[in-house]
Design a protein around this motif. Structure first.
Motif, short mmCIF file in Angstrom:
data_model
loop_
_atom_site.label_atom_id
_atom_site.label_comp_id
_atom_site.label_asym_id
_atom_site.label_seq_id
_atom_site.Cartn_x
_atom_site.Cartn_y
_atom_site.Cartn_z
N PRO A 29 0.81 -1.22 0.00
CA PRO A 29 0.00 0.00 0.00
C PRO A 29 0.85 1.27 0.00
CG PRO A 29 -0.18 -1.14 2.12
CD PRO A 29 0.60 -2.03 1.20
N GLU A 30 2.07 1.22 0.53
CA GLU A 30 2.91 2.42 0.58
C GLU A 30 3.63 2.71 -0.74
OE1 GLU A 30 5.49 -0.78 2.65
OE2 GLU A 30 3.39 -0.36 2.40
N VAL A 31 3.56 1.81 -1.70
CA VAL A 31 4.16 2.04 -3.02
C VAL A 31 3.03 1.93 -4.04
CG1 VAL A 31 5.87 1.27 -4.70
CG2 VAL A 31 6.36 1.06 -2.25
N ARG A 32 2.69 3.07 -4.64
CA ARG A 32 1.52 3.14 -5.51
C ARG A 32 1.87 3.00 -6.99
NH1 ARG A 32 1.57 7.09 -2.05
NH2 ARG A 32 2.04 8.69 -3.59
N VAL A 33 0.97 2.39 -7.75
CA VAL A 33 1.11 2.30 -9.20
C VAL A 33 1.20 3.72 -9.77
CG1 VAL A 33 -0.07 1.62 -11.34
CG2 VAL A 33 -0.05 0.07 -9.37
N GLY A 34 2.14 3.93 -10.68
CA GLY A 34 2.36 5.24 -11.28
C GLY A 34 3.42 6.06 -10.57
N GLU A 35 3.82 5.65 -9.36
CA GLU A 35 4.82 6.38 -8.59
C GLU A 35 6.20 6.21 -9.23
OE1 GLU A 35 5.96 6.94 -3.90
OE2 GLU A 35 4.71 5.25 -4.48
N SER A 36 6.98 7.28 -9.25
CA SER A 36 8.36 7.23 -9.73
C SER A 36 9.25 6.68 -8.63
CB SER A 36 8.86 8.62 -10.12
OG SER A 36 8.15 9.09 -11.24
N VAL A 37 10.20 5.80 -9.01
CA VAL A 37 11.11 5.20 -8.04
C VAL A 37 12.54 5.21 -8.57
CG1 VAL A 37 9.33 3.69 -7.06
CG2 VAL A 37 10.77 2.85 -8.90
N ILE A 38 13.46 5.12 -7.64
CA ILE A 38 14.88 4.97 -7.94
C ILE A 38 15.35 3.72 -7.19
CG2 ILE A 38 17.20 5.96 -7.65
CD1 ILE A 38 15.59 7.67 -9.50
N VAL A 39 16.10 2.86 -7.86
CA VAL A 39 16.71 1.70 -7.22
C VAL A 39 18.22 1.89 -7.26
CG1 VAL A 39 17.04 -0.80 -7.30
CG2 VAL A 39 14.79 0.18 -7.80
N LEU A 40 18.86 1.63 -6.13
CA LEU A 40 20.31 1.74 -6.02
C LEU A 40 20.89 0.41 -5.60
CD1 LEU A 40 20.49 5.11 -4.05
CD2 LEU A 40 20.74 4.79 -6.52
N TYR A 41 22.10 0.12 -6.08
CA TYR A 41 22.84 -1.06 -5.65
C TYR A 41 24.12 -0.58 -5.01
CZ TYR A 41 25.32 -5.49 -5.67
OH TYR A 41 26.00 -6.61 -5.29
N ARG A 42 24.37 -0.98 -3.79
CA ARG A 42 25.54 -0.52 -3.06
C ARG A 42 26.34 -1.71 -2.55
NH1 ARG A 42 24.95 3.41 -5.67
NH2 ARG A 42 24.02 5.32 -4.93
N VAL A 43 27.66 -1.59 -2.67
CA VAL A 43 28.58 -2.60 -2.16
C VAL A 43 29.16 -2.07 -0.85
CG1 VAL A 43 30.72 -3.86 -2.62
CG2 VAL A 43 29.13 -3.38 -4.48
N ALA A 44 29.31 -2.94 0.11
CA ALA A 44 29.86 -2.54 1.41
C ALA A 44 31.26 -1.94 1.22
CB ALA A 44 29.92 -3.74 2.34
N PRO A 45 31.57 -0.86 1.93
CA PRO A 45 32.91 -0.25 1.83
C PRO A 45 33.99 -1.26 2.20
CG PRO A 45 31.44 1.13 3.14
CD PRO A 45 30.71 -0.16 2.86
#
Length: 99
Positions: A29-45
């Motif tokens: 419910p907190e992520v709605r259809v039509g909403e813009s999103v960004i996905v990030l991939y991070r490696v541990a330092p």
């Protein structure tokens, strides 16, 4: 599960690499259809080169950051870390970690 249509921007291994798209389906419910999103991939330092499998994905939507169990291209089955050309728009599935 959240389904997103979009593409990756930047080279694999670039710390500024990101995925941008719009939600096409969502079980949350907190992520709605039509909403813009960004996905990030991070490696541990401190990780050595080639240890990309030890990173994590996060989905950022509307000021919320949700950790992901996985982020896979629905069209091809690849992830954003396999060295394949994933810069073309496609449909991706985000599996949210239970909170």
């Amino acid at each position: 599960m959240v389904e997103v249509r979009g593409a990756w921007y930047g080279e694999v291994g670039d710390p500024g690499r990101s995925f941008a798209g719009q939600v096409t389906a969502s079980d949350l419910p907190e992520v709605r259809v039509g909403e813009s999103v960004i996905v990030l991939y991070r490696v541990a330092p401190g990780r050595t080169p080639g240890a990309g499998q030890h990173g994590s994905y996060t989905l950022n939507a509307g000021g919320r950051t949700l950790p992901l169990m996985g982020f896979t291209c629905h069209d091809t089955g690849m992830t954003g870390q396999e060295g394949n050309d994933d810069t073309a728009e496609a449909t991706w599935q985000a599996l949210i970690l239970p909170g």
